[in-house]
Design an enzyme around this catalytic site. Structure first.
Site, short mmCIF file in Angstrom:
data_model
loop_
_atom_site.label_atom_id
_atom_site.label_comp_id
_atom_site.label_asym_id
_atom_site.label_seq_id
_atom_site.Cartn_x
_atom_site.Cartn_y
_atom_site.Cartn_z
N ASP A 1 0.56 -1.17 0.10
CA ASP A 1 -0.09 -0.12 0.04
C ASP A 1 1.02 1.28 0.12
O ASP A 1 2.20 1.34 0.17
CB ASP A 1 -0.94 -0.03 1.22
CG ASP A 1 -2.28 0.53 1.00
OD1 ASP A 1 -2.43 1.59 0.12
OD2 ASP A 1 -3.09 0.47 1.77
N PHE A 2 0.35 2.41 -0.17
CA PHE A 2 1.26 3.85 -0.35
C PHE A 2 1.80 4.02 0.80
O PHE A 2 1.32 4.10 1.91
CB PHE A 2 0.10 4.65 -0.66
CG PHE A 2 0.72 5.84 -1.21
CD1 PHE A 2 0.89 6.06 -2.84
CD2 PHE A 2 1.47 7.23 -0.78
CE1 PHE A 2 1.55 7.17 -3.41
CE2 PHE A 2 1.94 7.91 -1.46
CZ PHE A 2 1.90 8.00 -2.70
#
Length: 770
Positions: free
Chosen positions: A294-295
């Site tokens: 994920d970011f």
């Protein structure tokens, strides 16, 4: 350059390409920078790639780009600066062309896009959020929705999506509840399989399919206190039996990618968990795709989880655990080469990750077909067929919670209707998070849907917002009460908002008109990173409902929201309640279809709605050992899992199992006769639950193991059959082995987790592995 020869097997092409790549080029394949920052839009609608992007290509290339077509306040891409469908397709072509023609090996870029409930790009169809989709209990409908999302995304160049979200919701205070399907792993698993079929189709190298990414792996919906990315406290057995089950089903269905969760489980961050990403996902389940973070998740290992002292240690932990690609790309680009130099990772670790990504690019056909057709994108995106599908999904996902005195359906002629509330005519409030800015006229609000439904009687519809979602302003009360005074029935559209600040201005509470201001009101109380400590209506919404109720008029409350609402006063007093969640761009039409009886409501809850936030967690499949009741109230929900009313009645008869005794690996069938005993046609969700009466480890009170959505005409009877086999009866024992234990199982078939008829199945023989 044998890798360009499409007649060769993909493994040979990957090996040939990998042997020619430098370390810098390999690292480039593992990074995914922010795509919307790689170009600028010119006045004629064309784009120019940025100097920074050109520099990245020159330094070894870019493996993937995140959200080239994403538009929202976070990206700061607006309707003016963003790209319409044909422009978006042309833009990805231009970016792709530059990357291929200006890199040594011409490796195409993988464009990854957000598609939780529609492609997050300007002009794309906005479908209902997953929570609404789950409430349809219609897996075939969801597969068709995923097919539509896939073709809209691929037609603009997107080849990967960061969906479906398979998190199991335990605490609905969590802001990402709206992105999830349910509190039940079986239901999520069935929807997950259809998502893979719909998104990926029979082949990936098509102009109508995209690569699915399962997220968030794992336990993300079970965070401490419902706070986003907080720690997860869970044993291995519960992790496998609940949170991992949907992921396993989706991997078995052929999912091509998995995204790690931000959270830790028992002290181990998911982004560096060798057990999750290698031992379980690849070795036990046989997953052959690639893993993406994920970011910013790898940065959290240094600052957040603090399991790494520096960036080199963080990237080494992630890569060795099984993370192949980094969304954002910052940590891999900055620290991977240094980690190699320091011996924290080996070139084989790097090669393994690059192999997985290249293999997927070959499978997607990007080397043969790197470009898309802008005219095709213009034709297919937002087409009439997809709009109708969005309406159908909203219709089937709306849940009728209460209908005192059969107030609903309303008549289209005669009654004067007051439509009140902050969500009655607010475009973005009915769309959910992960939504792009919307062109004028694309979204049908509830007010507009009601006006369209009554046609020539539209002058009979009165409107006032009354209040906002948040804040204590009552300046709109007087106008709302005046409208209600004139009306025969009042429809109050209340709830929440996941609308980020799109700069659209606010609403004049006295007139209902849109007012553009320098500081637009932000009513957001749900969505990613927006977690709450309670589940009540915010602001003065409850007070407005109470003031209108005092007028003595019939009151219908329509909830538009991203998580359950606990308001006992409303449950007790108002005459009818519809739960619509965030119903998407056709939500207004769908709500009107239900209100006026053109569609018989068939949505059923997939999340239990508590009486009070203090009861949490309130899930239907709680352990038998969940403890005693509270001093102030019991543990029962206000509305249970699986619940939903209809404009007709359904009767269940003759529940039976054949045979009544099986061995651990045997099979049986459960049958039930369902009859529509009412006067109108309707759809019923027949639900099948199992209880293990006694086991070697504690078990849930009941577990969903099957469901069918059937349509019945008045007086029609249909026999519904469910299979029972080892997969439905198994548990993870004290040695963490999957087994079917002998004993008695109660089989329950009914209309909800609280309303069913039962029969018993006996499993004989010794305990044995499944």
């Amino acid at each position: 350059m044998d890798y360009r020869d499409a007649s060769l097997p993909i493994p040979e092409r990957v090996q040939n390409l990998l042997e020619q790549m430098t370390t810098e080029e390999k690292i480039g394949q593992l990074i995914q920078p922010m795509g919307w920052k790689t170009y600028r839009k010119e006045s004629d609608g064309t784009i120019q790639v940025t100097e920074e992007f050109k520099e990245n290509i020159a330094q070894g290339g870019v493996g993937s780009l995140y959200g080239v077509l994403r538009a929202d306040p976070w990206t700061e891409v607006t309707l003016e600066t963003g790209l319409i469908p044909s422009q978006g397709a042309a833009a990805t072509n231009e970016i792709q062309r530059y990357a291929i023609e200006n890199s040594r090996l011409g490796i195409p870029i993988l464009f990854g896009e957000e598609c939780s409930h529609g492609h997050m790009a300007i002009g794309a169809t906005v479908f209902p959020v997953p929570l609404t989709v789950g409430s349809t209990w219609n897996t075939e409908l969801y597969r068709k929705m995923c097919e539509a999302i896939a073709v809209e995304t691929r037609s603009q160049g997107g080849a990967a999506t960061y969906s479906p979200v398979l998190d199991v919701v335990r605490d609905p205070r969590w802001g990402r509840t709206e992105e999830c399907f349910a509190e039940d792993p079986y239901l999520i698993g069935e929807l997950a399989v259809e998502a893979i079929r719909g998104l990926q189709g029979d082949r990936l190298d098509s102009d109508r399919t995209i690569m699915a990414t399962l997220k968030h792996f794992a336990g993300y919906g079970s965070s401490e206190g419902g706070r986003n990315a907080a720690p997860v406290h869970m044993g291995l057995r519960e992790l496998h039996e609940v949170d991992l089950l949907p992921f396993k089903k989706a991997v078995e269905a052929g999912a091509c990618s998995v995204m790690t969760a931000y959270n830790e489980i028992d002290g181990v961050p998911c982004t560096s968990s060798t057990y999750l990403l290698n031992d379980l996902l690849r070795e036990q389940w046989g997953f052959e795709g690639f893993v993406i973070t994920d970011f910013g998740a790898i940065q959290m290992l240094v600052s957040g989880h603090n399991t790494a002292e520096n960036g080199e240690q963080a990237v080494a932990q992630s890569l060795q655990a099984g993370v192949d690609m980094e969304m954002s790309g910052f940590m891999y680009r900055k620290h991977l080469a240094k980690a190699l130099e320091q011996g924290l990772i080996h070139h084989q670790d790097l090669d393994t990750a690059v192999w997985r990504i290249l293999e997927m690019k070959f499978r997607l056909g990007l080397f043969e077909q790197p470009y898309v057709d802008p005219e095709f994108a213009e034709r297919v995106i937002g087409c009439e067929e997809h709009v109708e599908l969005a309406r159908k999904a909203a219709q089937e996902g709306i849940v009728l919670l209460k209908n005192e005195g059969n107030l609903l359906p309303l008549s289209k002629t005669g009654p004067k209707i007051a439509v009140l509330g902050p969500n009655a005519n607010h475009t973005y409030n009915q769309l959910g998070d992960y939504t792009s800015p919307q062109p004028s006229g694309q979204i049908v609000t509830v007010l507009e849907g009601i006006r369209r439904k009554v046609g020539a009687q539209a002058e009979q519809i009165l409107y006032a917002p009354g209040c906002r979602i948040k804040g204590d302003s009552r300046e709109g009360f007087a106008q709302a009460l005046a409208c209600a005074e004139q009306a025969d029935v009042v429809v109050m559209v209340m709830g929440g908002s996941s609308a980020r600040d799109f700069g659209e201005g606010t609403i004049d509470l006295r007139t209902g008109a849109s007012v553009v201001t320098d500081n637009p009101w932000n009513d957001m109380e749900c969505g990613e990173g927006i977690d709450r400590s309670s589940l009540n209506l915010m602001g003065v919404q409850l007070e407005l409902v109470q003031e209108v109720y005092k007028l003595g008029k019939p009151v219908v409350v329509v909830y538009i929201n991203g998580r359950p609402i606990a308001e006992p006063w409303i449950d007790e007093h108002v005459h009818a309640i519809l739960e619509a969640w965030y119903p998407g761009q056709e939500g207004g039409n769908a709500v009107a279809d239900i209100l006026f009886g053109d569609v018989n409501p068939s949505g059923r809850l997939t999340i239990s709605i508590p009486k009070h936030v203090g009861q949490l967690p309130v899930v239907y499949n709680a352990r038998r050992t969940r403890g005693k009741r509270y001093l102030e109230m019991d543990l029962e929900p206000q509305y249970p899992f699986g619940f939903g009313l209809s404009y007709t009645e359904f009767q269940y008869d003759h529940v039976r199992v054949v045979p009544e005794m099986i061995e651990p690996n045997g099979e049986a069938e459960v049958q039930v006769e369902v009859t529509n005993t009412g006067t109108v046609a309707g759809a019923e969700v027949v639900q099948f639950y199992i209880t293990d009466e006694a086991a070697s480890v504690t078990r849930p009170e009941m577990s969903l193991k099957g469901f069918r959505k059937i349509h019945l005409e008045p007086g029609q009877t249909r026999t519904v059959t469910f299979a029972v086999n080892a997969e439905h009866l198994e548990l993870m024992d004290s040695r963490h082995q999957w087994v079917v234990e002998p004993g008695k199982f109660r089989l329950m078939v009914g209309s909800s987790s609280k309303k069913w008829k039962a029969c018993d199945l006996q499993v004989q023989s010794e305990v044995g592995p499944v």
